[in-house]
Design a protein around this motif. Structure first.
Motif, PDB file in Angstrom:
ATOM      1  N   TYR A   1       0.857  -1.180   0.000  1.00  0.00           N
ATOM      2  CA  TYR A   1       0.000   0.000   0.000  1.00  0.00           C
ATOM      3  C   TYR A   1       0.893   1.229   0.000  1.00  0.00           C
ATOM      4  CZ  TYR A   1      -4.687  -1.924   0.317  1.00  0.00           C
ATOM      5  OH  TYR A   1      -5.872  -2.533   0.014  1.00  0.00           O
ATOM      6  N   PHE A   2       0.320   2.330  -0.362  1.00  0.00           N
ATOM      7  CA  PHE A   2       1.142   3.539  -0.499  1.00  0.00           C
ATOM      8  C   PHE A   2       0.460   4.695   0.200  1.00  0.00           C
ATOM      9  CE2 PHE A   2       1.760   0.638  -3.951  1.00  0.00           C
ATOM     10  CZ  PHE A   2       3.128   0.535  -4.034  1.00  0.00           C
ATOM     11  N   GLN A   3       1.196   5.362   1.065  1.00  0.00           N
ATOM     12  CA  GLN A   3       0.631   6.524   1.750  1.00  0.00           C
ATOM     13  C   GLN A   3       1.366   7.782   1.281  1.00  0.00           C
ATOM     14  OE1 GLN A   3       1.015   6.736   6.059  1.00  0.00           O
ATOM     15  NE2 GLN A   3      -0.988   7.730   6.205  1.00  0.00           N
ATOM     16  N   PRO A   4       0.623   8.733   0.758  1.00  0.00           N
ATOM     17  CA  PRO A   4       1.273   9.934   0.223  1.00  0.00           C
ATOM     18  C   PRO A   4       1.803  10.846   1.327  1.00  0.00           C
ATOM     19  CG  PRO A   4      -1.112  10.138   0.074  1.00  0.00           C
ATOM     20  CD  PRO A   4      -0.840   8.763   0.588  1.00  0.00           C
ATOM     21  N   LEU A   5       2.856  11.592   1.010  1.00  0.00           N
ATOM     22  CA  LEU A   5       3.402  12.602   1.920  1.00  0.00           C
ATOM     23  C   LEU A   5       3.243  13.961   1.250  1.00  0.00           C
ATOM     24  CD1 LEU A   5       4.977   9.904   2.784  1.00  0.00           C
ATOM     25  CD2 LEU A   5       6.621  11.501   3.781  1.00  0.00           C
ATOM     26  N   PHE A   6       2.842  14.922   2.044  1.00  0.00           N
ATOM     27  CA  PHE A   6       2.519  16.248   1.506  1.00  0.00           C
ATOM     28  C   PHE A   6       3.469  17.305   2.033  1.00  0.00           C
ATOM     29  CE2 PHE A   6      -1.611  15.622  -0.542  1.00  0.00           C
ATOM     30  CZ  PHE A   6      -1.863  14.307  -0.146  1.00  0.00           C
ATOM     31  N   ASN A   7       3.701  18.330   1.179  1.00  0.00           N
ATOM     32  CA  ASN A   7       4.474  19.467   1.675  1.00  0.00           C
ATOM     33  C   ASN A   7       3.498  20.541   2.163  1.00  0.00           C
ATOM     34  OD1 ASN A   7       3.513  20.779  -0.541  1.00  0.00           O
ATOM     35  ND2 ASN A   7       5.500  20.987  -1.583  1.00  0.00           N
TER      36      ASN A   7
ATOM     37  N   TYR B   1      -4.959  12.667   8.118  1.00  0.00           N
ATOM     38  CA  TYR B   1      -5.560  13.940   7.755  1.00  0.00           C
ATOM     39  C   TYR B   1      -5.519  14.125   6.233  1.00  0.00           C
ATOM     40  CZ  TYR B   1      -6.380  18.905   7.227  1.00  0.00           C
ATOM     41  OH  TYR B   1      -6.882  20.115   6.820  1.00  0.00           O
ATOM     42  N   PHE B   2      -4.406  13.660   5.642  1.00  0.00           N
ATOM     43  CA  PHE B   2      -4.257  13.778   4.195  1.00  0.00           C
ATOM     44  C   PHE B   2      -4.804  12.537   3.494  1.00  0.00           C
ATOM     45  CE2 PHE B   2      -1.080  16.497   6.077  1.00  0.00           C
ATOM     46  CZ  PHE B   2      -1.209  17.674   5.346  1.00  0.00           C
ATOM     47  N   SER B   3      -4.328  11.392   3.913  1.00  0.00           N
ATOM     48  CA  SER B   3      -4.773  10.140   3.295  1.00  0.00           C
ATOM     49  C   SER B   3      -4.300   8.935   4.087  1.00  0.00           C
ATOM     50  CB  SER B   3      -4.235  10.054   1.863  1.00  0.00           C
ATOM     51  OG  SER B   3      -4.419   8.743   1.375  1.00  0.00           O
TER      52      SER B   3
ATOM     53  N   PHE C   1      -6.425   8.566  -6.524  1.00  0.00           N
ATOM     54  CA  PHE C   1      -6.401   9.599  -5.495  1.00  0.00           C
ATOM     55  C   PHE C   1      -5.645  10.806  -6.005  1.00  0.00           C
ATOM     56  CE2 PHE C   1      -4.011  11.590  -2.008  1.00  0.00           C
ATOM     57  CZ  PHE C   1      -5.043  11.981  -1.174  1.00  0.00           C
ATOM     58  N   TYR C   2      -4.510  10.489  -6.584  1.00  0.00           N
ATOM     59  CA  TYR C   2      -3.691  11.579  -7.080  1.00  0.00           C
ATOM     60  C   TYR C   2      -4.430  12.360  -8.167  1.00  0.00           C
ATOM     61  CZ  TYR C   2      -0.381  14.322  -9.513  1.00  0.00           C
ATOM     62  OH  TYR C   2       0.209  15.381 -10.103  1.00  0.00           O
ATOM     63  N   GLN C   3      -5.004  11.594  -9.138  1.00  0.00           N
ATOM     64  CA  GLN C   3      -5.642  12.257 -10.278  1.00  0.00           C
ATOM     65  C   GLN C   3      -6.828  13.115  -9.865  1.00  0.00           C
ATOM     66  OE1 GLN C   3      -6.023   9.681 -13.687  1.00  0.00           O
ATOM     67  NE2 GLN C   3      -3.857  10.176 -13.910  1.00  0.00           N
TER      68      GLN C   3
END
Ligand code: C2E
Ligand code: CA
Ligand code: CA
Length: 730
Positions: free
Chosen positions: A485-491, A708-710, A721-723
């Motif tokens: 699974y992949f969890q995104p990281l945000f700036n 909070y983000f995903s 999700f990204y798209q």
């Protein structure tokens, strides 16, 4: 000529003995064969003496006797093959062809002693003494006959002992009824122990004064016991003080001599110095059964004691307890203060443990900082036994938990204690019990350390589950039950800058199992090695797929810049870890700068040199390095300064507390400012709420990961999700 003479003499004197006597030379040729032997085997002396022992008496030469004879001839050490009391006598069958006269004896039982002798021409000889101990034979002989024979023996032995004064065996006699008088002792006592024969005979030196006080009581008891049992031969080992004041171990063979009335008149003793052998035995025993560092019993000795204890508990119907004790954070004491302090602490702990035990209890060190204790006989009722065990455990916990001053260092070490009680009734083996106590100890650890836990069947259930889990974990890779699974990281501009690959396991029956539950098990069992390799393959393969769809959709699809992969300590420690990473990157044609490896602080501390080497090698490939769960371990930022690290991931627990706890927020602030000074990126993990995010932003944190983000997403979900959320490219 000399030899011939003395042997003839000996032959005459011992012929009437009621012991079978054979003297052999180094070639196992018979030089003496007394009448007892002739009568019992039917082989006359002349005939026996012209042959070897093998032809004359093959029945005697079973392998044990044979070995003992050879041993005595080679080493000058006496040997005893069987003893009616504690060893099984073997049987000597007279050759069938020979008639036993009117004696209807088809077999006799006997005890065999082998005594080293030196002939008057200083040749090595050995004397085999066979004493008939079969009750049937004894009963047949009248008392009168016995007395007569014994008197002859006495005379014979008087002369016999005079023959062997040159050998290492000291011969002495003392009259019955007075332990302090010796009426004969062979002059070679002087060479052996420094006192002259005269000193003994004139009463200047008393044998009883020379015997080690610890041995004397046993010695007399044993003599009396053997006399009561009407044994003719008594064997003992004890210590004698020589003229220098040193104690020497001796083997003492005592023969009882009776008078005309069948009463004991005299004792005839052979003394033989066995100090050398004893020292070797003691050393071997010490090494084999005791822990070298602490002097406590080792595992082997402990298992032996425990097995005996379980039998005893069964016989005497009592209950006892087994403790498994593990010192908390011993490893970090060893790492920070050095092994010599660690060793001294283990010694101190051992002493303290012993202090808390009774004489019948046993403490042992199984290795490292693991100790086990048997508390024997704590009562008969479960409640009573549990209560008693608890009292001892609490006493141990509080004494071990006190501060220790070692080499000037103040050392604090607490124990985690697991307890299992046993009774004679249950069917648990020693191994089972140790495992149960270990399980309970593990519970004490997970309950926060410095705790005491009793084993329960519910714990057993857990152990069983764990085993079951391990089995299915082994099969899971082959059965393709894992997914990434992949969890995104945000700036801080709400853009995805990377993702973390997180392993998921879908068990065929149990469904999804959390990595928190199976990663430690995979690590423990080594399954993490193939599994970790699979993760690297899968992560790179996914990166490639996204890259290709990015190209196919003419750059409309998202191109994930960086993917972070968790690497466990065991995996990182592999010799070929770096080359493994390199090959996988090449195989999927991935730019190494797009891969980030997440390592925990523990890895860094465990083996700094290896860590730095591997990190530098990864860096030179272009791979990025992150320290995961930062703040939960022991390492300081300054320590990390020397390592080629790119990223720090602040552990979730700090993020969770940041809104409530001022000191935590201060810690986070200082981590961020120091990390920034060192040129490291800081990532806050586990961001769940806007509050947390705002707070982190106000502390200058710039990268975030969290619900909070995903949540972590499947590869397909991640693409979608990204798209749908952030259609821009970084
Ligand atoms: P980790 O490396 O600290 O991974 C982050 C964990 O936090 C993940 O749990 C993730 O799902 C969870 N998480 C992310 N955001 C939040 C949040 O906002 N709130 C909360 N409460 N949790 C959040 P996950 O996926 O269950 O993984 C648990 C641990 O298992 C990981 O902790 C990591 O140590 C280990 N792990 C997972 N995948 C792998 C792997 O491929 N290899 C190795 N060696 N370990 C892995
Ligand atoms: Ca991680
Ligand atoms: Ca983490």
């Amino acid at each position: 000529m000399m030899k011939q003479l003395s042997i003839d003499l000996l032959q005459q004197t011992v012929n009437r003995s009621d012991l079978g006597l054979i003297v052999l030379d180094e070639h196992l040729s018979i030089v003496l064969w007394n009448e007892w032997m002739a009568a019992y085997t039917g082989l006359p002396s002349e005939q026996a003496c012209s042959s070897g022992i093998l032809e004359a008496c093959p029945e005697l030469l079973n392998s044990r006797v044979h070995e003992a004879i050879i041993n005595t001839l080679l080493t000058n050490q006496p040997a005893v093959i069987s003893n009616v009391l504690n060893r099984t006598p073997f049987k000597l069958y007279p050759p069938a062809s020979i008639k036993q006269g009117n004696k209807d004896i088809s077999c006799i039982q006997q005890a065999v002693k082998i005594v080293p002798l030196t002939g008057t021409d200083s040749k090595r000889l050995c004397m085999i003494q066979i004493s008939d101990v079969s009750a049937a034979v004894k009963r047949e002989k009248g008392l009168e006959q016995q007395v007569k024979e014994r008197r002859l023996v006495e005379q014979a032995l008087d002369q016999e002992r005079a023959l062997f004064i040159a050998g290492p065996t000291v011969v002495f006699t003392w009259p019955a009824g007075d332990n302090r008088i010796i009426d004969y002792i062979s002059p070679n006592i002087k060479q052996q122990f420094g006192y002259s024969a005269e000193q003994f005979l004139n009463g200047e030196v008393h044998m009883t004064d020379l015997i080690h006080p610890e041995d004397e009581e046993n010695r007399l008891e044993e003599i009396n016991r053997q006399i009561l049992l009407s044994n003719q031969i008594i064997e003992q080992e004890y210590r004698i003080k020589n003229e220098n004041g040193d104690y020497r171990w001796v083997y003492n063979l005592t023969t009882v001599v009776r008078n005309d009335n069948g009463e004991i008149s005299k004792f005839l003793g052979y003394l033989f110095d066995i100090t050398e052998r004893k020292l070797i035995e003691e050393k071997v025993e010490q090494q084999a059964y005791y822990d070298e560092l602490t002097g406590l019993a080792n595992r082997r000795m402990f298992m032996d004691r425990l097995n005996r204890e379980l039998t005893r508990a069964k016989r005497r119907k009592y209950m006892g307890a087994l403790f498994f004790i593990d010192l908390d954070r011993f490893k970090s004491i060893n790492d920070t203060l050095g092994h010599s302090v660690g060793d001294l602490l283990l010694k101190r702990i051992s002493k303290l443990l012993q202090k808390n035990l009774r004489q019948d209890d046993t403490a042992a060190r199984l290795g490292g900082d693991e100790f086990v204790i048997i508390l024997s006989d704590l009562g008969h009722q479960v409640d009573e036994v549990t209560e008693n065990a608890m009292l001892v455990a609490q006493k141990i916990k509080s004494t071990l938990g006190e501060k220790h001053i070692i080499n000037g260092n103040e050392v604090h070490s607490t124990p985690s204690i697991g307890i299992v009680t046993y009774s004679g009734k249950d069917k648990y083996s020693a191994d089972d019990l140790i495992r149960y106590a270990d399980t309970a100890m593990y519970r004490a650890k997970t309950a926060g350390r410095n705790e005491i836990r009793f084993f329960s069947s519910e714990m057993q259930q857990q152990v069983d589950n764990q085993r079951q889990l391990e089995k299915s974990l082994r099969a899971a890779l082959d059965n393709k039950e894992f997914t990434l699974y992949f969890q995104p990281l945000f700036n801080n501009k709400n853009k995805i800058i990377s993702a973390e690959a997180l392993l998921r396991w879908k068990h065929p029956e149990k469904g999804w199992i959390s990595p928190a539950d199976f990663i430690p098990l995979a690590e423990e069992t080594g399954i993490i090695l193939p599994l970790g390799e699979w993760v690297l393959h899968e992560a790179c393969s996914q990166l490639k797929k996204w890259e290709q769809s990015h190209q196919n959709q003419s750059n409309k699809a998202f191109l994930l810049p960086i993917l972070a992969v968790n690497v466990s300590p065991k995996q990182f420690r592999q010799k070929n870890f770096v080359s493994q990473v390199k090959e996988i990157l090449q195989q999927y044609d991935i730019n190494p700068t797009r891969l980030e490896i997440e390592l925990t602080e523990g890895i860094v501390i465990a083996d700094v040199e290896d860590t730095i080497q591997k990190m530098n090698d990864l860096k030179s490939l272009g791979v990025k390095i992150a320290i995961d769960d930062f703040g939960t371990g022991y390492s300081s930022l300054t320590y990390l300064k020397n390592l080629p690290i790119d990223v720090l991931k602040i552990d979730q627990s700090f993020v969770r507390d940041i809104t409530k706890d001022k000191s935590n927020s201060a810690i986070v602030r200082s981590i961020i400012s120091m990390a920034t000074n060192l040129g490291l990126y800081v990532i806050a993990e586990g961001v769940e709420t806007l509050d947390e995010l705002d707070h982190l932003i106000s502390e200058q944190c710039a990268i975030f990961q969290g619900y909070y983000f995903s949540k972590p997403l499947s590869a397909d979900e991640f693409g979608n999700f990204y798209q749908t959320t952030i259609p821009t490219k970084i």
